[in-house]
Scaffold this active site. Structure first.
Site, PDB file in Angstrom:
ATOM      1  N   ASN A 201      64.434  33.640  31.248  1.00 54.96           N
ATOM      2  CA  ASN A 201      65.573  32.923  30.549  1.00 54.96           C
ATOM      3  C   ASN A 201      64.974  32.076  29.287  1.00 54.96           C
ATOM      4  O   ASN A 201      65.444  32.016  28.153  1.00 54.96           O
ATOM      5  CB  ASN A 201      66.554  32.135  31.227  1.00 54.96           C
ATOM      6  CG  ASN A 201      67.531  33.114  31.878  1.00 54.96           C
ATOM      7  OD1 ASN A 201      68.504  33.419  31.417  1.00 54.96           O
ATOM      8  ND2 ASN A 201      67.348  33.458  33.214  1.00 54.96           N
TER       9      ASN A 201
ATOM     10  N   GLU B 126      32.285  45.859  34.022  1.00 61.34           N
ATOM     11  CA  GLU B 126      31.179  45.106  34.137  1.00 61.34           C
ATOM     12  C   GLU B 126      30.201  45.326  32.754  1.00 61.34           C
ATOM     13  O   GLU B 126      29.703  44.213  32.211  1.00 61.34           O
ATOM     14  CB  GLU B 126      30.517  45.334  35.467  1.00 61.34           C
ATOM     15  CG  GLU B 126      29.133  44.398  35.602  1.00 61.34           C
ATOM     16  CD  GLU B 126      28.406  45.254  36.920  1.00 61.34           C
ATOM     17  OE1 GLU B 126      27.762  44.409  37.379  1.00 61.34           O
ATOM     18  OE2 GLU B 126      28.759  46.255  37.187  1.00 61.34           O
TER      19      GLU B 126
ATOM     20  N   HIS C 139      31.398  42.199  38.931  1.00 64.27           N
ATOM     21  CA  HIS C 139      30.135  42.595  39.847  1.00 64.27           C
ATOM     22  C   HIS C 139      30.558  42.588  41.200  1.00 64.27           C
ATOM     23  O   HIS C 139      30.317  43.632  42.143  1.00 64.27           O
ATOM     24  CB  HIS C 139      28.765  41.739  39.450  1.00 64.27           C
ATOM     25  CG  HIS C 139      27.739  42.205  40.030  1.00 64.27           C
ATOM     26  ND1 HIS C 139      27.124  43.347  39.783  1.00 64.27           N
ATOM     27  CD2 HIS C 139      27.091  41.775  41.231  1.00 64.27           C
ATOM     28  CE1 HIS C 139      26.054  43.644  40.494  1.00 64.27           C
ATOM     29  NE2 HIS C 139      26.027  42.492  41.530  1.00 64.27           N
TER      30      HIS C 139
END
Length: 718
Positions: free
Chosen positions: A450, A78, A56
């Protein structure tokens, strides 16, 4: 950048743009982190309400500024979150995917706004998907990275240049190709109106020579200076990551865009590569999330953003009855850095005043004015210490700002690899120097990638070894004296030490019969060009060894250590200094030279008989309380002249990081002093064993030792 003039009602909102960008970035980061948490916790109504408020707020601010595309997406998000908090729909994986795609698209749009460009990215696809979720339809989940890129302006096709190489240059390029080194055409675009174009090309060449070998520049320097060209290209041989190459070049002023392309010479097509194409070529760079690749990881462009003020603190305004109290203010980092530099100069000046006072005291010991001067110096010293401590706190930033980018990264990588991985974050409130925070992100990302790619096994493999399907990667940070420790650990398969040793033997890095401990074998992965990958993936490595991580940490005066147990997991421990600006140092003499040793790394000092120093495996050692302490002679390390007469005893400064200790052989100890670390400049910046320089009270320049680099060199590399 386009704004809705009707919504702006004639008001010039340009002055509010920086505040909008800062607030919107905070809101979108909060949305992203909250969505990842919502994926784990499901119907947490408090969390859903927080997400609704963020969406909002973002919608309202974007509407005020007139950025209609952002308003459309956040309005639909929203509505979806409102239905979610009312209990009319349930949290689903598709919902999280689409809302995360919205955050990515908004980030890309904010980036265009920040660069003062018109928002050109599409948004209708995500709005339709969000409305489909609200209506209970099964939405089409788009790959956000591809959809963002599809709306980008088309990039001109890559044209491989003819560098007209000589026979010697051709041999050099072909040799690099045969040895598997990266070969790139680096295209550099200059700012419009750049005057000294040839100088920029020379500076670029010098930067890149530190990362590889520049074969040729096109057009030539003479043609570039005399002509109207707004760009130039270089043929580069390098094993460094493309991301690091681009970042290094973009530090040069008046360069606005740098693009890397794999370069293919005549006669290579038979080896699976087509001239001007990319098939069969893998560029060794660390992929960064959010950088569009246009479907081709081998050609990535990075563009400099316009110079804008960045801030380091959030602004909180509390309104009371009849008055407004401002508790924090936003400070431009340029101003803060300038303040810190001024404090550093004051520390140097105060050191000189103390030296002058001591000299006067030696000559006029009974003079009251001299005594008053020294008393004033003592009081000034206390004030300077308090001022320095306060200013240094301004540089301290919570490492959570770096950690926050990794949950989304791990989620996406786990989804891509079909693995189940949980990332656990600890110590996010641990603070360290902002300069360290800015640089530590890439090494951590490489290690985490990794861990995802090579550390954590597939669910099937984990079940076969008696483990839970869900693998865990833990990222932790904590203070350790005057250093910070960052630990990246996983409960995966661990390193295959036998495989690492065999590869090292085959490459001639270690002898076939050489005895190595498990830790020594594990640390072999930090050697340049070392890789255990059977095949190159687009998640980690890309053929680039872990030496990239070690190099980045060494530049920060840090050290990385590794422990592993087969079938149980691997742990990387990084230790870094808390600050890189002003430190306490122990001054030592070596011949006619004076060096500064950071006091935070000094454990003790010893006076050792030369006859007690024994050589083991080519490395001098001394017995210290029943343990063997390796030594290094600074005189030999830095190639200083050998004295005509040597004393029977030497001073040894014992330094350490973590559980590693090393003795520095010096001639004399000069005492403790506060020093300001100064950079040696780009040409001398990578001297082995040297972290920087400082100015002493008598005006002489003294080098500051890089303890992390020395320990890494002696105890890990050897």
């Amino acid at each position: 950048m386009k704004q809705d003039d009707d919504n702006n009602m004639g008001v010039d909102l340009g002055e509010f743009l920086e505040f909008y960008l800062l607030d919107s970035s905070e809101q979108i980061e909060r949305l992203g982190a909250g969505l990842l948490q919502l994926e784990k916790e499901g119907g947490n109504i408090g969390l859903i309400n927080d997400l609704f408020r963020s969406a909002h707020s973002l919608k309202g601010a974007s509407g005020t500024m007139g950025f209609t595309p952002i308003v459309a997406m956040t309005h639909a998000a929203e509505d979806l979150l409102d239905r979610l908090r009312q209990g009319k729909i349930d949290v689903s994986l598709e919902m999280i995917d689409i809302l995360l795609a919205v955050t990515d698209r908004v980030k890309a749009m904010l980036s265009q706004v920040e660069q003062r460009q018109e928002i050109s990215l599409g948004y209708e696809d995500l709005v339709i998907s969000l409305k489909g979720l609200i209506n209970g339809d099964k939405p089409v989940v788009l790959d956000n990275s591809q959809s963002v890129q599809s709306e980008e302006p088309e990039i001109a096709p890559f044209v491989q240049l003819n560098f007209s190489l000589t026979e010697i240059e051709c041999e050099k390029v072909n040799d690099a190709h045969m040895m598997g080194h990266g070969i790139y055409q680096v295209d550099v675009k200059l700012e419009s109106g750049t005057l000294m174009k040839a100088v920029r090309a020379v500076m670029t060449t010098q930067r890149l020579e530190g990362m590889g070998s520049v074969v040729k520049v096109l057009p030539s320097l003479e043609e570039l200076e005399a002509g109207d060209a707004e760009s130039f290209s270089l043929l580069l041989l390098s094993d460094e990551p493309g991301e690091e190459i681009r970042r290094e070049v973009l530090e040069i002023s008046e360069l606005v865009e740098v693009t890397l392309h794999p370069y293919m010479a005549e006669g290579w097509a038979s080896e699976g590569m087509t001239k001007g194409g990319t098939e069969g070529v893998v560029a060794p760079f660390i992929e960064q999330p959010g950088i569009p690749t246009n479907g081709n990881i081998n050609a990535v462009t990075e563009t400099k953003k316009p110079s804008t003020a960045t801030t380091t603190t959030a602004s909180e305004v509390a309104s009371g009855e009849g008055n407004t109290q401002v508790h924090t203010i936003r400070v431009d980092t340029v101003r803060m850095d300038n303040l810190i530099n001024l404090v550093g100069e004051m520390v140097i000046t105060r050191t000189r005043l103390v030296q002058i006072g001591l000299d006067l005291k030696a000559q006029y010991s009974s003079d009251n004015m001299v005594n008053n001067l020294n008393e004033a110096n003592v009081y000034l010293g206390r004030l300077m210490n308090d001022l320095q401590e306060s200013v240094m706190r301004l540089r301290m930033v919570a490492i959570g700002t770096v950690f926050s980018r990794f949950p989304r990264l791990v989620r996406d990588l786990a989804k891509k690899t079909g693995k189940e991985i949980d990332l656990v974050l600890k110590g996010e409130d641990t603070e360290l120097d902002k300069t360290v925070v800015e640089v530590i992100g890439d090494p951590l990302m490489h290690l985490i990638r990794n861990s995802v790619d090579h550390g954590i096994e597939s669910p099937e493999a984990r079940r076969a070894s008696g483990k839970m399907d869900l693998g865990t990667i833990t990222l932790d940070a904590y203070h350790e004296g005057n250093h910070i420790a960052i630990v990246i650990s996983d409960n995966g398969a661990g390193l295959d030490l036998d495989k690492i040793r065999n590869i090292a033997v085959s490459k001639g890095l270690v002898g076939e019969k050489e005895e190595l401990s498990e830790r020594d074998i594990a640390n072999l992965i930090f050697l340049p060009g070392f890789s255990t990958a059977d095949k190159v993936t687009d998640i980690s490595g890309r053929g680039v060894g872990m030496d990239v991580v070690k190099k980045a940490l060494n530049n920060l005066g840090g050290i990385v250590d590794i422990t592993t147990r087969k079938g149980q997991g691997t742990t990387f421990t990084i230790r870094l200094p808390l600050t890189l600006a002003i430190i306490q140092a122990l001054l030592v003499e070596v011949g006619e030279e004076i060096y500064a040793v950071p006091l935070s790394s000094v454990l003790e000092t010893l006076l050792v008989d030369r006859v007690d120093i024994k050589t083991v495996g080519g490395l001098p050692m001394v017995q210290l309380r029943g343990n063997t302490l390796p030594l290094i002679s600074l005189q030999e390390k830095f190639g200083l002249p050998t004295p005509e007469t040597a004393s029977s005893e030497v001073f040894v400064v014992v330094v350490g990081l973590g559980d590693k200790a090393l003795g520095l052989i010096v001639d004399e100890l000069r005492g403790q002093q506060e020093v300001v670390i100064k950079s040696l400049g780009e040409f001398l910046n990578n001297l082995p064993g040297i972290a920087g320089a400082t100015i002493l009270g008598d005006g002489k320049v003294t080098l500051i030792l890089d303890i992390g680099s020395l320990i890494q060199d002696v105890l890990v590399t050897r």
